[in-house]
Design a protein around this motif. Structure first.
Motif, mmCIF file in Angstrom:
data_model
loop_
_atom_site.group_PDB
_atom_site.id
_atom_site.type_symbol
_atom_site.label_atom_id
_atom_site.label_comp_id
_atom_site.label_asym_id
_atom_site.label_seq_id
_atom_site.Cartn_x
_atom_site.Cartn_y
_atom_site.Cartn_z
ATOM 1 N N LEU A 145 0.830 -1.194 0.000
ATOM 2 C CA LEU A 145 0.000 0.000 0.000
ATOM 3 C C LEU A 145 0.868 1.248 0.000
ATOM 4 C CD1 LEU A 145 -2.574 -1.194 2.671
ATOM 5 C CD2 LEU A 145 -2.730 -1.407 0.183
ATOM 6 N N PRO A 146 0.625 2.163 -0.916
ATOM 7 C CA PRO A 146 1.429 3.395 -0.978
ATOM 8 C C PRO A 146 1.127 4.313 0.205
ATOM 9 C CG PRO A 146 -0.416 3.535 -2.493
ATOM 10 C CD PRO A 146 -0.421 2.134 -1.953
ATOM 11 N N CYS A 147 2.107 5.102 0.591
ATOM 12 C CA CYS A 147 1.923 6.036 1.705
ATOM 13 C C CYS A 147 0.795 7.027 1.436
ATOM 14 C CB CYS A 147 3.227 6.789 1.975
ATOM 15 S SG CYS A 147 4.557 5.732 2.598
ATOM 16 N N SER A 148 0.610 7.380 0.166
ATOM 17 C CA SER A 148 -0.414 8.371 -0.184
ATOM 18 C C SER A 148 -1.812 7.904 0.196
ATOM 19 C CB SER A 148 -0.365 8.676 -1.684
ATOM 20 O OG SER A 148 -0.584 7.501 -2.452
ATOM 21 N N LEU A 149 -2.023 6.577 0.226
ATOM 22 C CA LEU A 149 -3.334 6.049 0.592
ATOM 23 C C LEU A 149 -3.726 6.499 1.994
ATOM 24 C CD1 LEU A 149 -5.805 4.167 0.242
ATOM 25 C CD2 LEU A 149 -4.356 2.304 1.105
ATOM 26 N N PHE A 150 -2.749 6.520 2.910
ATOM 27 C CA PHE A 150 -3.025 6.768 4.320
ATOM 28 C C PHE A 150 -3.245 8.245 4.642
ATOM 29 C CE2 PHE A 150 -0.957 2.704 4.024
ATOM 30 C CZ PHE A 150 -1.622 1.917 4.959
ATOM 31 N N THR A 151 -3.119 9.097 3.645
ATOM 32 C CA THR A 151 -3.403 10.519 3.852
ATOM 33 C C THR A 151 -4.470 11.011 2.877
ATOM 34 O OG1 THR A 151 -1.532 11.093 2.418
ATOM 35 C CG2 THR A 151 -1.128 11.052 4.809
ATOM 36 N N SER A 152 -5.250 10.098 2.327
ATOM 37 C CA SER A 152 -6.294 10.479 1.376
ATOM 38 C C SER A 152 -7.362 11.312 2.088
ATOM 39 C CB SER A 152 -6.943 9.235 0.768
ATOM 40 O OG SER A 152 -8.111 9.576 0.057
ATOM 41 N N SER A 153 -7.697 12.432 1.494
ATOM 42 C CA SER A 153 -8.716 13.309 2.078
ATOM 43 C C SER A 153 -10.094 13.050 1.504
ATOM 44 C CB SER A 153 -8.336 14.773 1.847
ATOM 45 O OG SER A 153 -8.252 15.042 0.453
ATOM 46 N N THR A 154 -10.179 12.224 0.436
ATOM 47 C CA THR A 154 -11.466 11.974 -0.208
ATOM 48 C C THR A 154 -12.035 10.599 0.131
ATOM 49 O OG1 THR A 154 -10.359 11.115 -2.192
ATOM 50 C CG2 THR A 154 -10.891 13.475 -2.150
ATOM 51 N N LEU A 155 -11.199 9.710 0.615
ATOM 52 C CA LEU A 155 -11.625 8.330 0.848
ATOM 53 C C LEU A 155 -12.667 8.266 1.969
ATOM 54 C CD1 LEU A 155 -10.964 5.544 -0.306
ATOM 55 C CD2 LEU A 155 -9.310 5.249 1.537
ATOM 56 N N LYS A 156 -13.817 7.643 1.657
ATOM 57 C CA LYS A 156 -14.901 7.508 2.637
ATOM 58 C C LYS A 156 -15.088 6.069 3.099
ATOM 59 C CE LYS A 156 -17.472 11.425 0.707
ATOM 60 N NZ LYS A 156 -18.720 11.853 0.021
ATOM 61 N N GLU A 157 -14.818 5.113 2.207
ATOM 62 C CA GLU A 157 -14.957 3.699 2.556
ATOM 63 C C GLU A 157 -13.720 2.947 2.073
ATOM 64 O OE1 GLU A 157 -18.617 1.944 1.224
ATOM 65 O OE2 GLU A 157 -19.757 3.791 1.582
ATOM 66 N N LEU A 158 -13.149 2.129 2.955
ATOM 67 C CA LEU A 158 -11.941 1.377 2.621
ATOM 68 C C LEU A 158 -12.091 -0.064 3.079
ATOM 69 C CD1 LEU A 158 -8.995 1.177 1.636
ATOM 70 C CD2 LEU A 158 -8.280 1.974 3.916
ATOM 71 N N GLU A 159 -11.878 -0.996 2.146
ATOM 72 C CA GLU A 159 -11.877 -2.429 2.453
ATOM 73 C C GLU A 159 -10.539 -3.009 2.023
ATOM 74 O OE1 GLU A 159 -15.131 -4.520 0.732
ATOM 75 O OE2 GLU A 159 -16.657 -3.146 1.493
ATOM 76 N N LEU A 160 -9.845 -3.649 2.964
ATOM 77 C CA LEU A 160 -8.563 -4.267 2.689
ATOM 78 C C LEU A 160 -8.602 -5.733 3.091
ATOM 79 C CD1 LEU A 160 -6.119 -1.507 4.018
ATOM 80 C CD2 LEU A 160 -6.789 -1.929 1.638
ATOM 81 N N ASP A 161 -8.397 -6.616 2.130
ATOM 82 C CA ASP A 161 -8.321 -8.058 2.376
ATOM 83 C C ASP A 161 -6.925 -8.488 1.958
ATOM 84 O OD1 ASP A 161 -8.507 -10.804 2.431
ATOM 85 O OD2 ASP A 161 -10.501 -10.889 1.533
ATOM 86 N N LEU A 162 -5.999 -8.512 2.935
ATOM 87 C CA LEU A 162 -4.579 -8.749 2.647
ATOM 88 C C LEU A 162 -4.005 -9.755 3.638
ATOM 89 C CD1 LEU A 162 -3.482 -4.985 2.429
ATOM 90 C CD2 LEU A 162 -4.266 -6.402 0.539
ATOM 91 N N PRO A 163 -3.840 -10.992 3.260
ATOM 92 C CA PRO A 163 -3.274 -11.984 4.178
ATOM 93 C C PRO A 163 -1.754 -11.870 4.281
ATOM 94 C CG PRO A 163 -3.791 -13.015 2.081
ATOM 95 C CD PRO A 163 -4.244 -11.578 1.968
ATOM 96 N N CYS A 164 -1.294 -10.737 4.807
ATOM 97 C CA CYS A 164 0.139 -10.503 4.929
ATOM 98 C C CYS A 164 0.388 -9.483 6.038
ATOM 99 C CB CYS A 164 0.731 -9.999 3.604
ATOM 100 S SG CYS A 164 0.049 -8.427 3.058
ATOM 101 N N ILE A 165 1.657 -9.259 6.352
ATOM 102 C CA ILE A 165 2.028 -8.272 7.362
ATOM 103 C C ILE A 165 1.544 -6.890 6.927
ATOM 104 C CG2 ILE A 165 3.957 -7.068 8.430
ATOM 105 C CD1 ILE A 165 3.704 -9.704 9.665
ATOM 106 N N PHE A 166 0.853 -6.205 7.810
ATOM 107 C CA PHE A 166 0.284 -4.900 7.494
ATOM 108 C C PHE A 166 1.165 -3.811 8.112
ATOM 109 C CE2 PHE A 166 -2.994 -1.523 8.339
ATOM 110 C CZ PHE A 166 -3.229 -1.216 7.004
ATOM 111 N N LYS A 167 1.788 -3.017 7.233
ATOM 112 C CA LYS A 167 2.701 -1.973 7.688
ATOM 113 C C LYS A 167 2.084 -0.601 7.467
ATOM 114 C CE LYS A 167 6.687 -4.903 6.625
ATOM 115 N NZ LYS A 167 7.907 -5.071 5.799
ATOM 116 N N VAL A 168 2.142 0.213 8.496
ATOM 117 C CA VAL A 168 1.540 1.541 8.456
ATOM 118 C C VAL A 168 2.648 2.586 8.400
ATOM 119 C CG1 VAL A 168 0.064 3.155 9.714
ATOM 120 C CG2 VAL A 168 -0.449 0.713 9.750
#
Length: 460
Positions: A145-168
């Protein structure tokens, strides 16, 4: 051929690319691009893509539709899916993306997936659903997941199905995010996970599906506007000896809470005074003492709930002394019991009924039973639940087979419920096919001494 028959046939015309089409298609092709785009936006993505073969003018019009849904099942080959996503993101012009959905086998294309998600963020995506699988090494996979995703100002709904280590990343600010669904994520550490939940100030709906917290010891979720929380840990597996993670949830606005699992994590809820609906289903093969304790701790947090659905089998534990710590449910009006048939004389059931003084509706989803030890006694419940005397108006019994012990159980309920207005009984499929037996049971119940003479019995 006469004139009338000639008039009945649509005239065929030539398109720019040399194809032939009838007058109706020509009219459609003459519409403005913006209007065609709106029409294409009403179609599933797969059908919108197919319109690209109509003419050169139509070749890329589908790439500007606001909603894009890409799944491996949608296109026959992985390469076709890759090409479709690339065209949609690179050739769509200035149009924003409203909803983007992707289900994709990653294999060795992690960087490509990252660039796709970045492109949707640049296009001001509002609803994003990402399901990735086919990792070569799920626990060593680089951050997808790109860093830009975590600062999105327009995103209202987010679904993540990722069977892996989740890094923020270091910065998380979902300023508009109202709905978050996380499935199969393996949280990496306390700090980054805490950062994730702290970066959702307007979150209203949170769903956690089989997420792995084994790398964490403690995390708090502070979401002042959270209305709905759903936790499903049915298939969660921790290594032997793991005590899970302590997860503290602070939300004064929570209306709806659902938990399904085995209490492998220790959930602590605070300030649930607004809670209206709660669904608690325990699915454990072993009733270990510390897991039972976590269950009762959760019940204590739910003491102000209005409607409670619960898997009753947890009351039959190997730690009966914990029944004494059952909280009072002073605001509870509806209690729904799921799983196997409920013995109406079970200590767990009687204890929770004793602690629901204002209960109005009691529902047995999978039927009722009565232990043979009580089948021939006077039929008085001990202790007598206060709600049976003052507030219980409706009892529903589903999956009724018409067996003798079931009938005895109904008789006990009818005798003890002093203000009951209606008992609704839904017969099993087998019993539905025996009309004569059904009539006999109906007559037997109508002759039973009732605590409430005005009670209506509906056998359906």
């Amino acid at each position: 051929m006469n004139a009338r028959s000639q008039m009945g046939k649509p005239k065929k015309q030539k398109l720019d690319g040399g194809e032939e089409m009838n007058e109706g298609c020509k009219s459609l092709s003459n519409l403005p691009d913006a209007l065609i785009g709106k029409i294409l936006g009403l179609l599933p993505t797969k059908e919108a893509i197919r319109t690209s073969i109509l003419s050169k003018r139509w070749e890329y019009l589908w790439t500007s539709v606001p909603n894009l849904d890409f799944t491996q099942a949608m296109l026959d080959k992985r390469t076709s899916l890759v090409n479709a996503v690339e065209r949609a993101l690179l050739l769509r012009g200035p149009a924003d993306i409203k909803r983007f959905s992707l289900s994709f086998p990653v294999l060795s294309d992690a960087s490509r997936v990252r660039s796709w998600i970045s492109a949707t963020v640049r296009r001001n995506v509002e609803v994003l659903s990402i399901c990735l699988y086919g990792f070569k090494e799920p626990l060593k996979e680089p951050n997808l997941l790109p860093c830009s995703l975590f600062t999105s100002s327009t995103l209202k709904e987010l679904e993540l199905d990722l069977p892996c280590i989740f890094k923020v990343p270091c910065t998380v600010c979902f300023s508009s995010l109202r709905s978050l669904t996380l499935t199969l994520l393996v949280f990496s550490d306390d700090c980054s996970t805490q950062k994730l939940f702290s970066g959702c100030p307007v979150l209203e709906e949170l769903t956690l599906q089989d997420c792995n917290w084994a790398n964490l010891k403690f995390v708090s979720i502070c979401a002042p506007k959270l209305l709905t929380l759903s936790i499903n840990e049915m298939d969660l597996q921790y290594p032997r000896g793991s005590d899970g993670c302590q997860i503290m949830v602070f939300s004064g606005s929570l209306k709806d809470l659902s938990y399904v699992g085995r209490f492998q994590n220790d959930y602590c809820f605070y300030n649930l005074s607004s809670l209206t609906e709660a669904y608690i289903c325990h699915n454990a093969t072993k009733s270990l003492r510390h897991l039972i304790y976590r269950f009762y701790k959760l019940l204590t947090a739910l003491s102000s709930v209005r409607n409670l659905t619960i898997c009753h089998t947890f009351f039959e534990t190997n730690a009966p002394e914990l029944l004494d710590y059952m909280p009072l449910f002073n605001d509870l009006t509806t209690l729904i019991l799921e799983s196997s048939p409920v013995d109406i004389r079970s200590k767990g059931l009687l204890r929770i009924l004793q602690n629901c003084p204002c209960l109005q509706t009691l529902i047995f989803c999978e039927g009722i039973s009565l232990s043979s030890d009580y089948a021939k006694d006077d039929g008085v419940l001990e202790p007598w639940p206060p709600c049976f005397l003052a507030s219980l108006q409706l009892i529903k019994v589903n999956t009724f087979y018409g067996d003798l012990e079931e009938i005895h159980a109904l008789e006990v309920l009818l005798k003890n419920a002093k203000v009951l207005e209606k008992m609704s009984i839904t017969c099993s499929n087998n019993f539905q096919g025996a009309p004569e037996k059904k009539r006999d049971v109906n007559k037997q119940l109508s002759d039973v001494p009732k605590g409430s003479e005005s009670c209506e019995i509906v056998l359906g």
